[in-house]
Design a protein around this motif. Structure first.
Motif, PDB file in Angstrom:
ATOM      1  N   ARG A 222      25.912 -31.606   3.866  1.00  0.00           N
ATOM      2  CA  ARG A 222      24.857 -30.563   4.361  1.00  0.00           C
ATOM      3  C   ARG A 222      24.105 -30.165   3.043  1.00  0.00           C
ATOM      4  N   ASN A 223      24.810 -29.975   2.014  1.00  0.00           N
ATOM      5  CA  ASN A 223      24.192 -29.330   0.611  1.00  0.00           C
ATOM      6  C   ASN A 223      23.216 -30.509   0.352  1.00  0.00           C
ATOM      7  N   HIS A 224      23.502 -31.591   0.182  1.00  0.00           N
ATOM      8  CA  HIS A 224      22.762 -32.619  -0.135  1.00  0.00           C
ATOM      9  C   HIS A 224      21.301 -32.968   0.634  1.00  0.00           C
ATOM     10  N   VAL A 225      21.498 -32.806   1.884  1.00  0.00           N
ATOM     11  CA  VAL A 225      20.453 -32.773   2.797  1.00  0.00           C
ATOM     12  C   VAL A 225      19.658 -31.548   2.556  1.00  0.00           C
ATOM     13  N   SER A 226      20.200 -30.349   2.364  1.00  0.00           N
ATOM     14  CA  SER A 226      19.388 -29.449   1.952  1.00  0.00           C
ATOM     15  C   SER A 226      18.403 -29.486   0.672  1.00  0.00           C
ATOM     16  N   ARG A 227      19.115 -29.971  -0.394  1.00  0.00           N
ATOM     17  CA  ARG A 227      18.536 -30.146  -1.426  1.00  0.00           C
ATOM     18  C   ARG A 227      17.267 -31.100  -1.498  1.00  0.00           C
ATOM     19  N   VAL A 228      17.429 -32.014  -0.591  1.00  0.00           N
ATOM     20  CA  VAL A 228      16.318 -33.201  -0.465  1.00  0.00           C
ATOM     21  C   VAL A 228      15.219 -32.582   0.227  1.00  0.00           C
ATOM     22  N   LEU A 229      15.463 -31.560   1.195  1.00  0.00           N
ATOM     23  CA  LEU A 229      14.482 -30.903   1.717  1.00  0.00           C
ATOM     24  C   LEU A 229      13.971 -29.733   0.930  1.00  0.00           C
ATOM     25  N   ASP A 230      14.282 -29.220   0.202  1.00  0.00           N
ATOM     26  CA  ASP A 230      14.091 -28.106  -1.015  1.00  0.00           C
ATOM     27  C   ASP A 230      13.004 -28.935  -1.870  1.00  0.00           C
ATOM     28  N   MET A 231      13.245 -30.101  -2.118  1.00  0.00           N
ATOM     29  CA  MET A 231      12.497 -30.903  -2.866  1.00  0.00           C
ATOM     30  C   MET A 231      10.931 -31.441  -2.379  1.00  0.00           C
ATOM     31  N   GLY A 232      10.809 -31.236  -1.118  1.00  0.00           N
ATOM     32  CA  GLY A 232       9.741 -31.560  -0.418  1.00  0.00           C
ATOM     33  C   GLY A 232       9.557 -32.865   0.454  1.00  0.00           C
ATOM     34  N   PHE A 233      10.825 -33.209   0.604  1.00  0.00           N
ATOM     35  CA  PHE A 233      10.981 -34.416   1.488  1.00  0.00           C
ATOM     36  C   PHE A 233      10.775 -33.992   3.004  1.00  0.00           C
ATOM     37  N   SER A 234      10.613 -34.797   3.912  1.00  0.00           N
ATOM     38  CA  SER A 234      10.424 -34.596   5.530  1.00  0.00           C
ATOM     39  C   SER A 234      11.516 -35.399   5.912  1.00  0.00           C
ATOM     40  N   VAL A 235      12.152 -34.842   7.202  1.00  0.00           N
ATOM     41  CA  VAL A 235      13.346 -35.982   7.742  1.00  0.00           C
ATOM     42  C   VAL A 235      12.410 -36.885   8.483  1.00  0.00           C
ATOM     43  N   ASP A 236      11.408 -36.869   8.551  1.00  0.00           N
ATOM     44  CA  ASP A 236      10.350 -37.726   9.200  1.00  0.00           C
ATOM     45  C   ASP A 236       9.880 -38.875   8.387  1.00  0.00           C
ATOM     46  N   SER A 237       9.992 -38.615   7.138  1.00  0.00           N
ATOM     47  CA  SER A 237       9.573 -39.590   6.300  1.00  0.00           C
ATOM     48  C   SER A 237      10.473 -40.758   5.966  1.00  0.00           C
ATOM     49  N   SER A 238      10.012 -41.865   5.795  1.00  0.00           N
ATOM     50  CA  SER A 238      10.886 -42.932   5.618  1.00  0.00           C
ATOM     51  C   SER A 238      11.468 -43.028   4.193  1.00  0.00           C
ATOM     52  N   LEU A 239      11.117 -42.253   3.245  1.00  0.00           N
ATOM     53  CA  LEU A 239      11.594 -41.887   1.863  1.00  0.00           C
ATOM     54  C   LEU A 239      12.682 -41.173   2.003  1.00  0.00           C
ATOM     55  N   PHE A 240      12.890 -40.293   2.913  1.00  0.00           N
ATOM     56  CA  PHE A 240      14.149 -39.186   3.102  1.00  0.00           C
ATOM     57  C   PHE A 240      15.358 -39.685   2.840  1.00  0.00           C
ATOM     58  N   VAL A 241      15.660 -40.943   3.438  1.00  0.00           N
ATOM     59  CA  VAL A 241      16.976 -41.537   3.207  1.00  0.00           C
ATOM     60  C   VAL A 241      16.902 -42.055   1.711  1.00  0.00           C
ATOM     61  N   HIS A 242      15.969 -42.340   1.067  1.00  0.00           N
ATOM     62  CA  HIS A 242      16.194 -42.907  -0.254  1.00  0.00           C
ATOM     63  C   HIS A 242      16.416 -41.817  -1.144  1.00  0.00           C
ATOM     64  N   ALA A 243      15.853 -40.515  -1.134  1.00  0.00           N
ATOM     65  CA  ALA A 243      16.132 -39.406  -1.547  1.00  0.00           C
ATOM     66  C   ALA A 243      17.287 -38.983  -1.430  1.00  0.00           C
TER      67      ALA A 243
END
Length: 393
Positions: A222-243
């Motif tokens: 959950r912390n990793h997912v939160s960090r990725v969101l804070d970095m400007g990635f959207s869960v709808d983006s195909s790049l989210f999983v790479h981030a």
């Protein structure tokens, strides 16, 4: 052949022929290492040295982890079975070193069903031996209750996995996937990732690239997912999983160290983060690779900083195999004015496949093909020719 001293021969001569036992018993009293501890299993200690050629230090370490060993018959059966299905002596030694208890497994009831299960997945012969030698702890897992359900769970996530090739790679990289309770970490993390929109091929991709995230503590995921969101990635983006793959695999210190490297070449934190959002795998490249690439693009050939912000993936390419050979070819194309239209940007030239590159910038110029091919192979231009600036459109 073993050479006995006079005292050992006297001992052997006093043992009746019918009472002679395998090396296990004979050597247990004749080959004692001075370094043995009270916890050392003497019989197993000597067996490991005489039968599997372990050093005394290795044998002591292994034998202290196994208790109540009385007979060599079971280890003999286990070794015979391993050899019969294609295990090398190295495979057996590595397996025993990691999980010495397998020497006392029931071949027919325990080992054979598990081996047949892995063989059914496509692991046979030497491949099976190499897999078990690196993941021998899986042999301690109950087949019906735990091993099969966990493998089936992983198989459901992987898509388009022909002949279980990806499955084998995944469980080889992270054997904890099959040793963690599926009803706890594994199932919980799968459910959470799917709730974040990581499903289907994206979930499969994450499992292939970062299997450890599936067995992390819930709070860490959950912390990793939160960090990725804070970095400007959207869960709808195909790049989210790479981030998420990058963030979960790098600690904060390493990520910040890469930021400092880019700053040393004149980039701001915002520019670095923009490059990261465009190419989430960028921080996974080694500092050495990134530094050499930045020096080449910015200092050697004078590419504009903005060009790399727009195309940060260029920094992930191989300088020797892709970037420099194509740059050399384009130098000749430019100097001879072979292109009638506007010359393409370097980043666009680097982005196309090798087949298209050769068709567009080598084969089409018949009078210059030989020279261009030599340049492409790296035999024409020396490093001093890589200094003229390139304009980026």
């Amino acid at each position: 052949m073993r050479i006995f001293n006079s005292l050992q021969l006297q001992v052997l001569q006093k043992i009746p022929t019918k009472a002679m036992k395998p090396n296990w018993y004979v050597f247990s009293s004749l080959t004692k290492a001075p370094t043995q501890t009270p916890n050392t299993n003497t019989s197993l200690f000597n067996y490991l040295i005489q039968t599997l050629n372990f050093s005394q230090t290795e044998a002591q370490s292994i034998s202290t982890r196994v208790s109540n060993v009385k007979s060599p018959e079971n280890p003999h059966s286990v070794l015979h079975y391993f050899r019969s299905i294609g295990f090398s002596e190295t495979d057996i030694r590595l397996s025993v070193r990691s999980a010495p208890g397998i020497l006392f497994s029931d071949v027919d009831k325990s080992l054979k069903p598990k081996m047949e299960f892995f063989q059914g997945l496509g692991l046979v012969g030497s491949d099976l031996g190499k897999f078990i030698s690196k993941n021998s702890l899986v042999l301690n897992i109950n087949l019906e209750k735990h091993l099969i359900p966990r493998i089936e769970l992983i198989k459901k996530i992987l898509v388009d996995d022909i002949n279980n090739e990806t499955l084998i790679k995944v469980i080889s990289r992270c054997n904890w996937l099959v040793s963690a309770r599926p009803e706890s970490k594994l199932l919980s993390n799968i459910a959470f990732l799917e709730s974040c929109g990581i499903v289907g091929s994206h979930l499969s991709l994450l499992l292939k690239r970062q299997p450890r995230i599936f067995i992390m503590e819930d709070s860490k995921v959950r912390n990793h997912v939160s960090r990725v969101l804070d970095m400007g990635f959207s869960v709808d983006s195909s790049l989210f999983v790479h981030a998420l793959h990058t963030v979960s695999g790098l600690n904060v210190e390493t990520f910040l160290r890469k930021l400092e490297l880019f700053r040393s070449f004149g980039y701001t934190k915002d520019e670095y983060m923009e490059m990261f959002r465009r190419q989430p795998m960028l921080p996974t490249a080694s500092e050495k690779k990134l530094k050499l690439a930045l020096e080449f693009f910015l200092n050697k050939i004078g590419l504009e900083k903005a060009a790399l912000i727009r195309a940060p993936w260029c920094l992930m390419l191989s300088l020797e195999e892709r970037v420099i050979p194509r740059y050399r070819v384009m130098q000749i194309v430019r100097s001879k004015r072979l292109l009638k239209k506007k010359e393409p940007s370097l980043t666009s030239v680097l982005n196309i496949s090798e087949k298209k590159f050769l068709e567009r910038y080598v084969a089409r110029f018949r009078d210059d093909t030989e020279e261009l091919l030599v340049a492409y192979k790296g035999h024409l231009l020396d490093s001093s020719s890589l200094s003229s600036p390139v304009e980026e459109s």
